[in-house]
Motif scaffolding. Structure first.
Motif, PDB file in Angstrom:
ATOM      1  N   ASN B 162       0.817  -1.213   0.000  1.00  0.00           N
ATOM      2  CA  ASN B 162       0.000   0.000   0.000  1.00  0.00           C
ATOM      3  C   ASN B 162       0.849   1.261   0.000  1.00  0.00           C
ATOM      4  O   ASN B 162       2.019   1.246   0.368  1.00  0.00           O
ATOM      5  N   LYS B 163       0.199   2.342  -0.409  1.00  0.00           N
ATOM      6  CA  LYS B 163       0.837   3.661  -0.440  1.00  0.00           C
ATOM      7  C   LYS B 163       1.223   4.107   0.972  1.00  0.00           C
ATOM      8  O   LYS B 163       0.450   3.939   1.911  1.00  0.00           O
ATOM      9  N   LYS B 164       2.399   4.660   1.096  1.00  0.00           N
ATOM     10  CA  LYS B 164       2.844   5.179   2.394  1.00  0.00           C
ATOM     11  C   LYS B 164       2.052   6.451   2.732  1.00  0.00           C
ATOM     12  O   LYS B 164       1.892   7.317   1.885  1.00  0.00           O
ATOM     13  N   ASN B 165       1.590   6.532   3.967  1.00  0.00           N
ATOM     14  CA  ASN B 165       0.764   7.691   4.338  1.00  0.00           C
ATOM     15  C   ASN B 165       1.622   8.802   4.960  1.00  0.00           C
ATOM     16  O   ASN B 165       1.790   8.908   6.166  1.00  0.00           O
ATOM     17  N   ILE B 166       2.138   9.659   4.087  1.00  0.00           N
ATOM     18  CA  ILE B 166       3.081  10.690   4.521  1.00  0.00           C
ATOM     19  C   ILE B 166       2.413  11.778   5.370  1.00  0.00           C
ATOM     20  O   ILE B 166       3.049  12.355   6.259  1.00  0.00           O
ATOM     21  N   VAL B 167       1.132  12.052   5.121  1.00  0.00           N
ATOM     22  CA  VAL B 167       0.466  13.104   5.900  1.00  0.00           C
ATOM     23  C   VAL B 167       0.384  12.690   7.372  1.00  0.00           C
ATOM     24  O   VAL B 167       0.611  13.502   8.273  1.00  0.00           O
ATOM     25  N   GLU B 168       0.128  11.390   7.608  1.00  0.00           N
ATOM     26  CA  GLU B 168       0.096  10.902   8.988  1.00  0.00           C
ATOM     27  C   GLU B 168       1.494  10.912   9.610  1.00  0.00           C
ATOM     28  O   GLU B 168       1.652  11.167  10.800  1.00  0.00           O
ATOM     29  N   ILE B 169       2.502  10.632   8.780  1.00  0.00           N
ATOM     30  CA  ILE B 169       3.886  10.698   9.278  1.00  0.00           C
ATOM     31  C   ILE B 169       4.206  12.137   9.706  1.00  0.00           C
ATOM     32  O   ILE B 169       4.830  12.375  10.741  1.00  0.00           O
ATOM     33  N   MET B 170       3.732  13.097   8.918  1.00  0.00           N
ATOM     34  CA  MET B 170       3.951  14.503   9.263  1.00  0.00           C
ATOM     35  C   MET B 170       3.175  14.867  10.536  1.00  0.00           C
ATOM     36  O   MET B 170       3.698  15.536  11.432  1.00  0.00           O
ATOM     37  N   ALA B 171       1.945  14.396  10.620  1.00  0.00           N
ATOM     38  CA  ALA B 171       1.131  14.689  11.815  1.00  0.00           C
ATOM     39  C   ALA B 171       1.817  14.121  13.060  1.00  0.00           C
ATOM     40  O   ALA B 171       1.783  14.735  14.132  1.00  0.00           O
ATOM     41  N   ALA B 172       2.462  12.970  12.902  1.00  0.00           N
ATOM     42  CA  ALA B 172       3.148  12.343  14.034  1.00  0.00           C
ATOM     43  C   ALA B 172       4.369  13.147  14.487  1.00  0.00           C
ATOM     44  O   ALA B 172       4.923  12.895  15.553  1.00  0.00           O
ATOM     45  N   HIS B 173       4.798  14.128  13.656  1.00  0.00           N
ATOM     46  CA  HIS B 173       5.891  15.023  14.050  1.00  0.00           C
ATOM     47  C   HIS B 173       5.378  16.178  14.908  1.00  0.00           C
ATOM     48  O   HIS B 173       6.139  17.082  15.251  1.00  0.00           O
ATOM     49  N   ASP B 174       4.051  16.196  15.152  1.00  0.00           N
ATOM     50  CA  ASP B 174       3.482  17.327  15.883  1.00  0.00           C
ATOM     51  C   ASP B 174       3.655  18.613  15.079  1.00  0.00           C
ATOM     52  O   ASP B 174       3.889  19.699  15.623  1.00  0.00           O
TER      53      ASP B 174
END
Ligand SMILES: Cc1ncc(C[n+]2csc(CCOP(=O)(O)OP(=O)(O)O)c2C)c(N)n1
Ligand code: SF4
Ligand code: SF4
Ligand code: SF4
Ligand SMILES: [Mg+2]
Lengths: 97, 301
Positions: B162-174
């Motif tokens: 599946n496609k990597k979810n970069i927006v969630e990765i960014m959200a996880a950076h606070d």
């Protein structure tokens, strides 16, 4: 940015110390890529601006409050014709014109 | 004429993108929102070619080409240099990269820039593969897609993950602000870009930008396809502002389209079998439910 002017460096000595682009892409007449031409039926046009909004090549220009295709740059992708809600644009083969 | 987005153009005609390129529309809209006091870094990608050859450029803003993996580091440096010179006020520093340059090779530099909290805006135009080098898969390529490195034949079948979810990765950076946007919804894209400009600190925007050349569909379908991606919840429009989730284009259950129309409109999904399509539909449904749950639990009031 100077528009529509070709820049000619006749020798490496004339080159700027670092490669900074000072000319405009208007020198590239991408209309030459086109195989299909959009034709706008102004009778049908309701001036909604949608063709202008979605053109990836900035090639729908507004002249006297009406849409016009800039044939020097339009690549003939057909997005404007596909998106016009009033079917005011048709794509016609260049060779038939 | 009725104009729903700013009239000013900072992307000129005469650029080198293919017919119907979603990535070129994405840039046109972004610059309409940010205005001319914008400084940009672009790594290797289609957009390193689109502006045109030296000494010409289609962009009426200062632009620095950087190494493929370096966008996050480059914009951090640009921001620091402007600050050191006392010239940062009113200037928006933007990193503009493809999906490969963002979710694969550039992810470390991006993560660093966001964690350090630079006042930079990172925008990824997502055409779901390495297009400039001839359609190789990236980790943003969706499961089921043909690319030249995920060929479909007797021994190998399309992309398996599946496609990597970069927006969630960014959200996880606070991160102060992360969002998705699409070329089919320029008004929404421009509103979000303006919001990023006003926020002090790192922001991330992920733009859905179809590529007729790499996805194998006729160029006139770019907007139609993008709309379909959002209407079938494959690419939802949402934003995360200081941890608060918001869906910007709600899709009611009865209006939600099945993904089959979307898949059938592109050559890259041509060979998919029924079973894979069912599993892809399930993945899209699950992700959509997850997103709605996040809005429920961590939504804006
Ligand atoms: C370190 C490094 N590795 C590989 C390349 C070759 N390269 C140039 S552009 C590109 C693909 C970029 O893909 P993406 O970031 O998705 O942008 P797109 O071309 O799809 O717009 C690659 C692999 C490079 N320039 N530098
Ligand atoms: S989209 Fe159609 S109706 Fe709207 S301005 Fe263009 S030609 Fe006219
Ligand atoms: S055919 Fe494509 S490039 Fe030409 S005016 Fe229409 S949208 Fe623009
Ligand atoms: S290959 Fe795709 S992303 Fe690259 S310029 Fe062409 S249409 Fe745009
Ligand atoms: Mg890409």
């Amino acid at each position: 940015m100077p528009d529509d002017h070709e820049i000619n460096y006749n020798s490496y000595k004339e080159l700027p110390p670092s490669p900074i682009a000072t000319g405009s892409s208007l020198v590239f007449k991408t209309g030459g890529w086109r195989t299909m031409r959009p034709i706008i039926d102004l009778e049908k046009c309701k001036k909604c601006g949608i063709c202008w909004k979605y053109c990836p090549d900035v090639s729908i220009i507004i002249v006297e409050d009406l849409p016009k295709v800039d044939l020097d740059y339009c690549k003939g992708c057909g997005i404007c014709a596909n998106e016009c809600p009033f079917d005011a644009i048709v794509m016609v083969e260049e060779e038939s014109i | 004429m009725k104009l729903t987005i700013p009239e000013q153009e900072l992307m000129e005609k005469g650029h080198m993108a293919c017919l119907g390129c979603g990535g070129s529309l994405a840039m046109r809209y972004l610059l309409k929102a940010l205005g001319k006091d914008t400084m940009m870094a672009i790594p290797a990608c289609c957009w390193a070619v689109i502006p045109g050859v030296f000494p010409y450029s289609c962009l009426e803003i200062p632009l620095q080409y950087v190494a493929f993996e370096a966008t996050g580091a480059a914009i951090s440096g640009m921001e620091a240099a402007l600050k050191a010179k006392g010239k940062k006020d009113g200037v928006t520093v933007v990193g503009w990269a493809g999906d490969g340059g963002t979710v694969d090779i550039g992810i470390q530099a991006l993560s660093g820039a966001v964690e350090r909290g630079h006042d930079v805006k990172y925008v990824c135009y997502d055409n779901e593969a390495y297009m400039n080098t001839g359609i190789q898969r990236s980790s943003a390529t969706p499961k089921g897609a043909w690319t030249t490195t995920t060929p479909v034949g007797n021994t190998r079948f399309w992309k398996q993950t599946n496609k990597k979810n970069i927006v969630e990765i960014m959200a996880a950076h606070d991160i102060p602000y992360a969002c998705t946007a699409s070329v089919a919804y320029p008004e929404d894209l421009i509103k979000k870009a303006k919001k990023m400009k006003d926020i002090k600190g790192p922001c991330y925007m992920h733009i859905y930008a179809p590529c007729p050349t790499g996805w194998k569909y006729p160029p006139e379908k770019t907007i139609e396809l993008s709309r379909l991606a959002t209407e079938s919840c494959i690419f939802p429009l949402y934003e995360v502002t200081y941890g608060k989730y918001k869906i910007n284009k709600d899709i009611k259950d009865e209006k939600k389209k099945p993904i089959i129309d979307y898949l059938r409109s592109q050559g890259r999904f041509r060979k998919l079998d029924e079973e894979t399509i069912r599993s892809l539909q399930k993945h899209v449904d699950d992700e959509w439910i997850k997103l709605k749950k996040k809005v429920e639990c961590f939504g804006e009031e």
